[in-house]
Each structure stands twice: as C-alpha cells, then as structure tokens.
Write an enzyme that holds these catalytic residues in place. Structure first.
Site, PDB file in Angstrom:
ATOM      1  N   GLN A  13      39.106  25.354  44.834  1.00 45.18           N
ATOM      2  CA  GLN A  13      37.881  25.348  44.025  1.00 45.18           C
ATOM      3  C   GLN A  13      36.651  25.204  44.934  1.00 45.18           C
ATOM      4  OE1 GLN A  13      37.862  26.003  40.790  1.00 45.18           O
ATOM      5  NE2 GLN A  13      35.655  25.809  40.578  1.00 45.18           N
ATOM      6  N   ASP A  23      42.107  34.346  43.750  1.00 51.36           N
ATOM      7  CA  ASP A  23      40.652  34.411  43.560  1.00 51.36           C
ATOM      8  C   ASP A  23      40.077  35.733  44.077  1.00 51.36           C
ATOM      9  OD1 ASP A  23      39.196  32.373  42.286  1.00 51.36           O
ATOM     10  OD2 ASP A  23      39.474  30.988  43.965  1.00 51.36           O
ATOM     11  N   LYS A  47      41.346  25.681  34.007  1.00 48.26           N
ATOM     12  CA  LYS A  47      42.363  26.538  34.641  1.00 48.26           C
ATOM     13  C   LYS A  47      43.762  25.989  34.356  1.00 48.26           C
ATOM     14  CE  LYS A  47      39.066  28.222  38.002  1.00 48.26           C
ATOM     15  NZ  LYS A  47      38.443  28.154  39.317  1.00 48.26           N
TER      16      LYS A  47
HETATM   17  N1  GUN Z   1      33.678  27.924  41.806  1.00 40.45           N
HETATM   18  C1  GUN Z   1      32.985  28.564  40.841  1.00 40.45           C
HETATM   19  N2  GUN Z   1      33.649  29.669  40.446  1.00 40.45           N
HETATM   20  C2  GUN Z   1      34.785  29.719  41.171  1.00 40.45           C
HETATM   21  C3  GUN Z   1      35.890  30.618  41.201  1.00 40.45           C
HETATM   22  O1  GUN Z   1      35.959  31.625  40.483  1.00 40.45           O
HETATM   23  N3  GUN Z   1      36.873  30.303  42.079  1.00 40.45           N
HETATM   24  C4  GUN Z   1      36.816  29.236  42.910  1.00 40.45           C
HETATM   25  N4  GUN Z   1      37.828  29.025  43.752  1.00 40.45           N
HETATM   26  N5  GUN Z   1      35.811  28.378  42.901  1.00 40.45           N
HETATM   27  C5  GUN Z   1      34.804  28.630  42.041  1.00 40.45           C
END
Ligand code: GUN
Length: 279
Positions: A93, A116, A49
C-alpha cells in the site's frame, strides 16, 4: 441530461464475475497486502481490499508493519513473498513512509505477482502491447466505458494528468482501444481549448471541482478520477459535476463512479494472476 455512469453497479458486476470464476474453476488464490505505518486513508483502503477478497473467495494475508520498519526489512518481506508459491499477488500500500524508497520496493515485487501493475516491467509491457498486469484505476475506467456501451475506437480522448498510476497507463490503454489520445498537464498551454476537443475527457489532476463546463464539448463523455473532501466533509471529484452534467452525454459521479472500480479491477488482476492452483 447526461447518463450517470454507475461505478457501483459495474464494479459489483466485475466482482461477481470474479467470484463466479473462482467458484466454478475452483481457484485457490492468495493476495498478500502490506501496509507500513497507520495512515488512516491507507487503513481504510487496505480494509476494503480485505473485504473484497473475502467476498470473492480470495485468501488475503495482511502484513501490518510499524512506521519505523526499515527499507531492508520491507524488501526482505517482499522477497519472501515472491518466493512463496502459495502467494499469487503482492500489494504494498502506498504511500510508504519517507525513509523508504517506493521505486525500489515496487521494483522488488515479482512482475508475476504485481497485481497493482506498478512494476516497470508491467508498465513497459502495457506500452508495447504485451500481456501483463495493468494499473487498476485506468483498467477500471476502460471497463466503465465499455460496460456503459460507449465506443472508444476512433474517438478523441483527452486525459488531464500524467501520473504513473493513472494518466500515463490511461493513455496507453486508450491507445490500445484505438482512441486518438492527448495527455495534458500543468504546463499545457490553452488547456480549455485542448480539453474541449475531447469526445472522452478523463480527468485526474487532483484539484477539487477544477473542471467546469468551459472545458467540456457539448455531448462529451466525462470521467472523473479525482476524489476529495470539500469544506462540508462531502466527497467531490476533480470535475464540478453540477456544472458539467448538463453539457455532457455521460458522466461519472463522485462517489460511486471510478472509485469502486479500482478494487474490482484489483480482484480481477488477482484472478488473472499466473501460477494459480486449483483448490
Ligand atoms: N494507494 C492509493 N491507491 C493505491 C493503489 O491502487 N495501490 C497501492 N498499492 N497503493 C495505493
């Protein structure tokens, strides 16, 4: 032979569009990314990211918190970032350590910064057709279909999996695109017969190579949201690609299908975030 839907290429297209917009419109965007603990998979995702932010020209703030961070401390940080005018997007996350209530954390993120798309307000807005952030993986599936020239309107869509992050928002998005939608899950009777009704079959069940050609109508489009490592440490999806590919008209591979779209759509959400200042 099915058309292989190229998620790498389509995600690159989406990211390039984001990058062009940031440059042309002179957007000054900041994404705050919070990781609690050091789950190795989360570290890889968070690193990817940050790299995507750099590519697009989005500032990223990394908060790497210890595994034993209390729920209260994490909520305080989220509140601080909510109040920070310079921060446009907040991403915590997941998964979080067991002593932290994930729902409480998600609900604390301001819906205006919920890139998200996990906040109940974002989920509610999606289900009643109001503007709001959309969960990145299902939003990425829509882009894969549209940018591969696949018509959704009027099609029979079967989604296998009903998670909050993929299955449910996927159903809402396909409805918004005028598909007829069926959502299947572990209690669905006659799963093979139901799946075989699909013109577009979207699979997010978390079971490696579960979907064989017995579940797929001749000529169906098959989207595989799963990702696993097999016994030889090779990546595979929820769909048995080699078995299904000959009967499908189009199919996403794993890796290189849905996976790369999640980050591309996260970047798109950041660019769409409200309250962005011009640099
Ligand atoms: N963990 C696995 N996929 C994601 C996601 O798309 N966003 C977040 N915040 N955590 C994750």
């Amino acid at each position: 032979m099915a058309i292989k839907i190229d998620g790498k290429q389509i995600s690159a297209q989406v990211k390039d569009e984001c990058r062009d917009r940031v440059a042309k419109e002179g957007l000054d965007i900041t994404l705050a990314v919070i990781q609690v603990g050091n789950d190795p998979a989360s570290t890889v995702y968070v690193g990817n990211k940050k790299k995507a932010c750099e590519y697009i020209g989005i500032h990223s703030l990394a908060y790497e918190l210890a595994e034993d961070t209390s729920e209260e401390e994490l909520l305080e940080l989220v509140e601080k970032l909510n109040a920070d005018e310079k921060v446009n997007g907040i991403l915590v996350q997941l998964p979080l350590p067991a002593h932290i209530n994930e729902d409480k954390v998600i609900q604390t993120i301001s819906p205006e910064k919920d890139v998200d798309g996990f906040h109940p307000q974002s989920v509610g807005a999606l289900s009643i057709g109001q503007p709001g952030f959309v969960s990145c993986t299902p939003a990425g599936v829509i882009q894969l279909l549209k940018r591969s020239g696949i018509t959704i309107d009027g099609k029979e869509c079967v989604i296998i999996g009903r998670s909050n992050i993929v299955g449910k928002p996927m159903a809402m998005l396909m409805l918004r695109e005028n598909a007829t939608v069926t959502v299947c899950h572990s209690h669905t009777a006659n799963l093979k017969e139901v799946a075989k009704r699909a013109d577009i079959l979207i699979v997010a069940i978390g079971k490696p190579k579960f979907i064989t050609r017995d579940y797929v109508k001749e000529g169906a489009v098959v989207i595989d949201v799963g990702i696993h490592r097999n016994e030889n440490n090779k990546l595979c999806g929820d769909v048995d690609f080699d078995d299904v590919e000959p009967v499908a008209s189009a199919i996403t591979p794993v890796p290189g299908g849905v996976g790369p779209m999640t980050i591309a759509m996260l970047m798109n959400n950041c660019v769409e975030a409200k309250g962005i200042r011009k640099a």
